[in-house]
Structure formats: structure tokens, C-alpha cells
Scaffold this motif. Structure first.
Motif, PDB file in Angstrom:
ATOM      1  N   GLY A 154      56.792  57.847 120.636  1.00  0.00           N
ATOM      2  CA  GLY A 154      57.169  58.513 121.876  1.00  0.00           C
ATOM      3  C   GLY A 154      58.644  58.913 121.857  1.00  0.00           C
ATOM      4  N   LEU A 155      58.985  59.939 122.632  1.00  0.00           N
ATOM      5  CA  LEU A 155      60.333  60.510 122.569  1.00  0.00           C
ATOM      6  C   LEU A 155      61.422  59.529 122.998  1.00  0.00           C
ATOM      7  N   ASN A 156      61.259  58.873 124.137  1.00  0.00           N
ATOM      8  CA  ASN A 156      62.309  57.978 124.618  1.00  0.00           C
ATOM      9  C   ASN A 156      62.510  56.775 123.699  1.00  0.00           C
ATOM     10  N   LYS A 157      61.407  56.221 123.205  1.00  0.00           N
ATOM     11  CA  LYS A 157      61.530  55.081 122.296  1.00  0.00           C
ATOM     12  C   LYS A 157      62.193  55.513 120.990  1.00  0.00           C
ATOM     13  N   ALA A 158      61.868  56.698 120.510  1.00  0.00           N
ATOM     14  CA  ALA A 158      62.500  57.195 119.289  1.00  0.00           C
ATOM     15  C   ALA A 158      64.002  57.341 119.476  1.00  0.00           C
ATOM     16  N   LYS A 159      64.411  57.861 120.634  1.00  0.00           N
ATOM     17  CA  LYS A 159      65.840  57.991 120.910  1.00  0.00           C
ATOM     18  C   LYS A 159      66.507  56.625 120.992  1.00  0.00           C
ATOM     19  N   GLU A 160      65.826  55.676 121.605  1.00  0.00           N
ATOM     20  CA  GLU A 160      66.387  54.320 121.685  1.00  0.00           C
ATOM     21  C   GLU A 160      66.623  53.742 120.296  1.00  0.00           C
ATOM     22  N   LEU A 161      65.621  53.854 119.417  1.00  0.00           N
ATOM     23  CA  LEU A 161      65.740  53.298 118.075  1.00  0.00           C
ATOM     24  C   LEU A 161      66.839  53.996 117.282  1.00  0.00           C
ATOM     25  N   MET A 162      67.020  55.301 117.521  1.00  0.00           N
ATOM     26  CA  MET A 162      68.074  56.050 116.843  1.00  0.00           C
ATOM     27  C   MET A 162      69.451  55.664 117.373  1.00  0.00           C
ATOM     28  N   LEU A 163      69.569  55.505 118.695  1.00  0.00           N
ATOM     29  CA  LEU A 163      70.872  55.246 119.299  1.00  0.00           C
ATOM     30  C   LEU A 163      71.335  53.803 119.134  1.00  0.00           C
ATOM     31  N   THR A 164      70.419  52.864 119.177  1.00  0.00           N
ATOM     32  CA  THR A 164      70.801  51.456 119.096  1.00  0.00           C
ATOM     33  C   THR A 164      70.813  50.928 117.676  1.00  0.00           C
ATOM     34  N   GLN A 165      70.027  51.569 116.785  1.00  0.00           N
ATOM     35  CA  GLN A 165      69.907  51.104 115.397  1.00  0.00           C
ATOM     36  C   GLN A 165      69.566  49.621 115.323  1.00  0.00           C
ATOM     37  N   ARG A 166      68.721  49.192 116.240  1.00  0.00           N
ATOM     38  CA  ARG A 166      68.340  47.792 116.255  1.00  0.00           C
ATOM     39  C   ARG A 166      67.168  47.544 115.309  1.00  0.00           C
ATOM     40  N   PRO A 167      67.114  46.374 114.699  1.00  0.00           N
ATOM     41  CA  PRO A 167      65.977  46.074 113.825  1.00  0.00           C
ATOM     42  C   PRO A 167      64.703  45.843 114.623  1.00  0.00           C
ATOM     43  N   VAL A 168      63.619  46.370 114.108  1.00  0.00           N
ATOM     44  CA  VAL A 168      62.302  46.192 114.709  1.00  0.00           C
ATOM     45  C   VAL A 168      61.480  45.343 113.748  1.00  0.00           C
ATOM     46  N   LYS A 169      61.131  44.150 114.173  1.00  0.00           N
ATOM     47  CA  LYS A 169      60.400  43.244 113.295  1.00  0.00           C
ATOM     48  C   LYS A 169      58.914  43.592 113.256  1.00  0.00           C
ATOM     49  N   ALA A 170      58.206  42.945 112.333  1.00  0.00           N
ATOM     50  CA  ALA A 170      56.835  43.327 112.020  1.00  0.00           C
ATOM     51  C   ALA A 170      55.916  43.372 113.231  1.00  0.00           C
ATOM     52  N   ALA A 171      55.977  42.357 114.080  1.00  0.00           N
ATOM     53  CA  ALA A 171      55.075  42.306 115.238  1.00  0.00           C
ATOM     54  C   ALA A 171      55.302  43.498 116.156  1.00  0.00           C
ATOM     55  N   GLU A 172      56.568  43.850 116.395  1.00  0.00           N
ATOM     56  CA  GLU A 172      56.862  44.993 117.256  1.00  0.00           C
ATOM     57  C   GLU A 172      56.492  46.298 116.570  1.00  0.00           C
ATOM     58  N   MET A 173      56.641  46.341 115.250  1.00  0.00           N
ATOM     59  CA  MET A 173      56.227  47.539 114.519  1.00  0.00           C
ATOM     60  C   MET A 173      54.755  47.833 114.778  1.00  0.00           C
ATOM     61  N   LYS A 174      53.940  46.801 114.791  1.00  0.00           N
ATOM     62  CA  LYS A 174      52.519  46.999 115.064  1.00  0.00           C
ATOM     63  C   LYS A 174      52.306  47.452 116.505  1.00  0.00           C
ATOM     64  N   GLU A 175      53.025  46.860 117.435  1.00  0.00           N
ATOM     65  CA  GLU A 175      52.900  47.243 118.841  1.00  0.00           C
ATOM     66  C   GLU A 175      53.264  48.715 119.054  1.00  0.00           C
ATOM     67  N   LEU A 176      54.265  49.186 118.341  1.00  0.00           N
ATOM     68  CA  LEU A 176      54.737  50.561 118.498  1.00  0.00           C
ATOM     69  C   LEU A 176      53.898  51.569 117.727  1.00  0.00           C
ATOM     70  N   GLY A 177      53.010  51.103 116.865  1.00  0.00           N
ATOM     71  CA  GLY A 177      52.217  52.011 116.052  1.00  0.00           C
ATOM     72  C   GLY A 177      52.870  52.390 114.746  1.00  0.00           C
ATOM     73  N   LEU A 178      53.981  51.729 114.404  1.00  0.00           N
ATOM     74  CA  LEU A 178      54.645  51.984 113.128  1.00  0.00           C
ATOM     75  C   LEU A 178      53.940  51.289 111.975  1.00  0.00           C
ATOM     76  N   ALA A 179      53.176  50.264 112.282  1.00  0.00           N
ATOM     77  CA  ALA A 179      52.386  49.544 111.286  1.00  0.00           C
ATOM     78  C   ALA A 179      50.977  49.359 111.830  1.00  0.00           C
ATOM     79  N   ASN A 180      50.002  49.505 110.952  1.00  0.00           N
ATOM     80  CA  ASN A 180      48.612  49.305 111.361  1.00  0.00           C
ATOM     81  C   ASN A 180      48.226  47.832 111.352  1.00  0.00           C
ATOM     82  N   GLN A 181      48.736  47.093 110.358  1.00  0.00           N
ATOM     83  CA  GLN A 181      48.416  45.671 110.242  1.00  0.00           C
ATOM     84  C   GLN A 181      49.616  44.938 109.677  1.00  0.00           C
ATOM     85  N   VAL A 182      49.701  43.643 110.000  1.00  0.00           N
ATOM     86  CA  VAL A 182      50.751  42.773 109.481  1.00  0.00           C
ATOM     87  C   VAL A 182      50.085  41.635 108.719  1.00  0.00           C
TER      88      VAL A 182
END
Length: 258
Positions: A154-182
Motif C-alpha cells: 500500500g502507498l502509505n505503508k511504502a512511504k513509511e518504510l522508505m522514510l523511516t528505514q526501519r527494519p521489518v522482521k519476518a513475522a511483520e513481513m508476512k503480515e504486510l504481504g512481503l513474505a508468503n511463509q516464514v
């Protein structure tokens, strides 16, 4: 095939492309983009390869671009040339006709983020961490990150990740749709190969057609895509795979696709 920074091998009908710059945490330099292009072109043209696994040696999947190499490029023309090589592989991966399964462990940063997002299915290890880190070195996201990331999270979440440069761990990656399985680190590659072998038994002509239409769905209107879908469905019905699949269903047996 001569490759300096990437390993390529086949396991049955699965092509395995492995990032192999472990001393540099598989960071992406000009050579690795060239080697990735060579390996994926080989998998694309090999009729025995029906699915590709993209993975990496070492403790990190990819630490992003090679900062030392980029620091050494001091003219806009030369940096444009560097990015053009990266862009060539980015286009190849994002338009690749065969299914691609990514298996990523450890750090997934910078342009490594784009490798994961461009794959059709992303599996990550429990120790994986994803970061859009370009702002830390005064650059913008590249390798189609501006295209892929908003479409996935999504657009707002993408901007957040770009602006904050915060690490996204595996569990959140799955929640966001960046990973299908962990998966646990020790199971990741096994699970990736299991999935790839399963996909490789499917009707590759159908998968290629569906991939292409899904990839363009965000730029197509409903009527245009429906017309293309209808025409493509009629065409694939004439392929031997459709005859085999329909017959196998009626005969209550497993299909044998070509």
C-alpha cells in the motif's frame, strides 16, 4: 557458463540461482547483476527448467547495493551505466515467464528488497529482516522498488518504510504481504525446493500467461484485461496441457503436464 558471483545449477526441473558474494553479504555490484542476468537467461531458455529458486549463500540474503563500488563511481554518466545494468536484470526478473520462488535469510536490504518483491513467491527464514535502507546513504530506492513496494504493502505503508528505514522482521513481513511463509532457518531451503518441485509439475504455459496478465493488471482497465483473459483462455484450451488436464480430471488421475 562462467559466473563469478552467482552459482547456478539444476535439480530436476528446478533451476537454482544462488547469490554467492558471502564476504560482501551478497551485496549487488555490477558483476553480480551481470551474472544474475546470465543465470536467469540460461534458466529461461532451458526447456527442462520449469521453476526457479532464487536464494543466497551465507548469513544474509542480500545487503543491498555494493556501497564501495557505488562510492567509486563519480560521474552521472557512469552511475547511469551502472544502474542500466541493474535495470536490465530488474526487467528480466519482473517479466520472467517461469515461476520464481525466493528463499531469503538474514538481511534483506536495499535492492535486495526488490529481488524478493519481484519473485512470484517469497519464503523467508525466521531471522530475516527487511529494510528499505537507501536514505541512509543519500540515495533513492531502485530496481523497481517504487513500482513494487506500494503495490504490495500500500502507498502509505511504502512511504513509511522508505522514510523511516526501519527494519521489518519476518513475522511483520508476512503480515504486510512481503513474505508468503516464514520458516526456521534450517528448513528454509528444503521448503523452497519442495514448493518449486510442486510448481514445476504444473502447466507452465498457463503459469506464464497468468503471470503476464497479473503483472499488467494494475495498468489495465477491467474490459481490456477481461478481453485478453478470454482470448488467452481460448488459446490455452488448444494447448496439449488443457487436453491432458481436462482428461485427467474426468479420469480421476493426476495430470502429466508438458
Amino acid at each position: 557458463m562462467e559466473l563469478e558471483t552467482v552459482l547456478y545449477r539444476k535439480d530436476g526441473n528446478v533451476g537454482i540461482v544462488t547469490l554467492n558474494r558471502t564476504k560482501a553479504m551478497n551485496s549487488l555490484n555490477k558483476q553480480i547483476f551481470a551474472d544474475l542476468t546470465t543465470a536467469f537467461e540460461a534458466a529461461k531458455s532451458d526447456h527442462e527448467v520449469r521453476c526457479v529458486v532464487l536464494n543466497a549463500e551465507g548469513r544474509a540474503f542480500c545487503a543491498g547495493g555494493d556501497i564501495a563500488e557505488m562510492k567509486g563511481i563519480t560521474t552521472e554518466k557512469d552511475f547511469f551505466d551502472f544502474m542500466s545494468v541493474a535495470g536490465g536484470f530488474t526487467t528480466l526478473l519482473n517479466t520472467f515467464p517461469k515461476p520464481v520462488v525466493a528463499a531469503a535469510q538474514g538481511a534483506i536490504a536495499g535492492a535486495g528488497v526488490s529481488l524478493l518483491m519481484a519473485s512470484d513467491i517469497a519464503l523467508v527464514a525466521e531471522d530475516a529482516a527487511f529494510i528499505v535502507a537507501f536514505g541512509q546513504v543519500g540515495l533513492i530506492p531502485d530496481c523497481a522498488c517504487h513500482y513494487l513496494l506500494p503495490r504490495i504493502v500500500g502507498l502509505n505503508k511504502a512511504k513509511e518504510l522508505m522514510l523511516t528505514q526501519r527494519p521489518v522482521k519476518a513475522a511483520e513481513m508476512k503480515e504486510l504481504g512481503l513474505a508468503n511463509q516464514v520458516y526456521p532457518v534450517e528448513q528454509l531451503q528444503e521448503e523452497a525446493m519442495k514448493l518449486a518441485r510442486k510448481i514445476a509439475t504444473g502447466p507452465l504455459n498457463c503459469y506464464a500467461a497468468s503471470k503476464a496478465m497479473m503483472n499488467k493488471s494494475f495498468q489495465s482497465d477491467f474490459d481490456s484485461l477481461l478481453q485478453e483473459e478470454t482470448a488467452t483462455q481460448a488459446a490455452v484450451r488448444m494447448h496439449p496441457n488443457a487436453e491432458e488436464g481436462l482428461t485427467a480430471f474426468l479420469e480421476k488421475r493426476k495430470p502429466q503436464f508438458k
